[in-house]
Motif scaffolding. Sequence first.
Motif, short mmCIF file in Angstrom:
data_model
loop_
_atom_site.label_atom_id
_atom_site.label_comp_id
_atom_site.label_asym_id
_atom_site.label_seq_id
_atom_site.Cartn_x
_atom_site.Cartn_y
_atom_site.Cartn_z
N MET A 109 0.54 -1.48 0.74
CA MET A 109 0.03 -0.01 0.16
C MET A 109 0.60 1.38 -0.07
N THR A 110 0.26 2.25 -0.43
CA THR A 110 1.82 3.21 -0.88
C THR A 110 0.40 4.29 -0.83
N ALA A 111 1.03 6.16 -0.37
CA ALA A 111 0.47 7.18 -0.66
C ALA A 111 -0.96 7.30 -1.95
N ASN A 112 0.24 6.48 -3.23
CA ASN A 112 -0.53 6.72 -4.34
C ASN A 112 -1.65 5.76 -4.47
N LEU A 113 -1.27 4.96 -4.10
CA LEU A 113 -2.35 4.13 -3.94
C LEU A 113 -3.71 4.52 -3.27
N LEU A 114 -3.15 5.05 -1.99
CA LEU A 114 -4.96 6.01 -1.41
C LEU A 114 -5.46 7.21 -1.44
N THR A 115 -4.35 7.06 -2.50
CA THR A 115 -5.11 8.80 -3.30
C THR A 115 -6.19 8.68 -4.45
N ALA A 116 -6.13 7.21 -4.68
CA ALA A 116 -7.00 6.32 -6.01
C ALA A 116 -7.96 5.90 -5.25
N MET A 117 -7.67 5.15 -4.39
CA MET A 117 -8.51 4.33 -3.59
C MET A 117 -10.11 5.67 -2.40
N ASN A 118 -9.57 6.93 -3.11
CA ASN A 118 -10.78 8.48 -2.50
C ASN A 118 -11.04 8.07 -3.91
N GLY A 119 -10.73 8.14 -5.13
CA GLY A 119 -10.73 8.16 -6.21
C GLY A 119 -10.26 9.76 -7.39
N GLU A 120 -8.94 10.05 -6.62
CA GLU A 120 -8.15 11.13 -7.43
C GLU A 120 -6.97 10.37 -8.08
N VAL A 121 -6.49 10.30 -9.19
CA VAL A 121 -5.16 10.11 -9.18
C VAL A 121 -4.09 10.28 -8.42
N GLY A 122 -3.70 9.31 -8.56
CA GLY A 122 -2.31 9.15 -7.30
C GLY A 122 -1.10 9.38 -8.22
N GLN A 123 -0.29 10.66 -8.29
CA GLN A 123 0.79 10.58 -8.72
C GLN A 123 1.98 11.10 -7.95
N GLU A 124 2.22 11.44 -7.16
CA GLU A 124 3.13 12.30 -5.92
C GLU A 124 4.26 10.48 -6.32
N SER A 125 5.92 11.56 -6.01
CA SER A 125 6.75 11.02 -6.37
C SER A 125 8.37 11.24 -5.28
N SER A 126 8.89 11.01 -4.99
CA SER A 126 10.37 11.76 -4.72
C SER A 126 11.64 11.76 -5.24
N ILE A 127 12.37 11.92 -4.85
CA ILE A 127 13.93 12.00 -5.40
C ILE A 127 14.43 10.47 -4.32
N THR A 128 14.40 10.66 -4.07
CA THR A 128 14.48 9.55 -2.09
C THR A 128 13.74 8.76 -2.50
N SER A 129 12.76 8.25 -2.88
CA SER A 129 12.08 7.17 -3.10
C SER A 129 12.44 5.53 -3.47
N SER A 130 12.33 4.83 -3.71
CA SER A 130 12.81 3.95 -3.73
C SER A 130 12.02 2.58 -5.26
N PHE A 131 11.10 3.52 -5.58
CA PHE A 131 10.40 3.26 -7.02
C PHE A 131 9.29 4.43 -7.94
N MET A 132 9.23 4.25 -8.10
CA MET A 132 8.01 5.47 -9.13
C MET A 132 6.67 4.82 -8.87
N ASP A 133 5.68 5.44 -8.70
CA ASP A 133 4.34 5.06 -8.79
C ASP A 133 2.97 5.58 -9.47
N LEU A 134 2.25 5.29 -10.11
CA LEU A 134 1.07 6.13 -10.50
C LEU A 134 -0.82 4.93 -10.43
N ALA A 135 -1.63 5.67 -10.28
CA ALA A 135 -2.52 4.91 -9.57
C ALA A 135 -3.79 5.87 -10.16
N VAL A 136 -4.33 4.95 -10.74
CA VAL A 136 -5.36 5.18 -10.97
C VAL A 136 -7.12 5.15 -11.37
N PRO A 137 -8.29 5.63 -10.59
CA PRO A 137 -9.49 4.87 -10.57
C PRO A 137 -9.61 5.03 -11.39
N ILE A 138 -10.62 4.44 -12.22
CA ILE A 138 -11.40 3.46 -13.44
C ILE A 138 -12.59 3.37 -12.69
#
Length: 231
Positions: A109-138
Amino acid sequence: MRSLRTKLVMIMVILILALMCVIGAFLINGVGNFYISQFYEQMEKTFSPEFIGQLQEIPAQEQNAPERMKELLMAQAGLGIDIATRNVYILDETGNVLASSNQQTSVSMTANLLTAMNGEVGQESSITSSFMDLAVPIASADSTYIVYILDSRATVDALTGELFSIILSALGLGLLDLKDKVVQILFSVYDLQVETAVKQNTGKKSKQYHKYCQSAGHNINNVISNFTKQI
């Protein structure tokens, strides 16, 4: 002269280290920011309103909607799904994996996934993060799915490692070149001593002047010889 030699060495070592640190930080941050920016630009171009509309129509047309959505997403060249480093997951509205490109049955579970579960696109990232992700609700008429793209940043990490190796190599070469630079400076000091001797001994006997210059040159050459033996 020993004190002069030590000061010269320390100054040059500090300058080289400082320069390499600044260049290294600039390059590594630049690479990280570039890949993050490129990732989200690719995602934005692919997830156009028209493409999202296609995904929303699938549940009404297909029996196994998650699998069909996964196939459609993997066929999009702009997403760059390669299974090794970047994957796509189809989740339900509670975060359970329904289909995935690498056959995994769960995701963290990531911050972007939580955002998508609330009905919005999750597209936040940081240079210090170990991954890049995107969550889009359909959201369709019958159900809601979440398209989740996860990149492990293996490509970024590999390139960063290469840059770090290059910086260390450059630092080593800089320190090896340090000896020649200091020797050049010491010879310049010697020339300055001889020039000073010429000015101070003008009009004195030739033998005394020659003896003075020999003494100055002997001292400088001893310092240079000792310095080159120690490096």
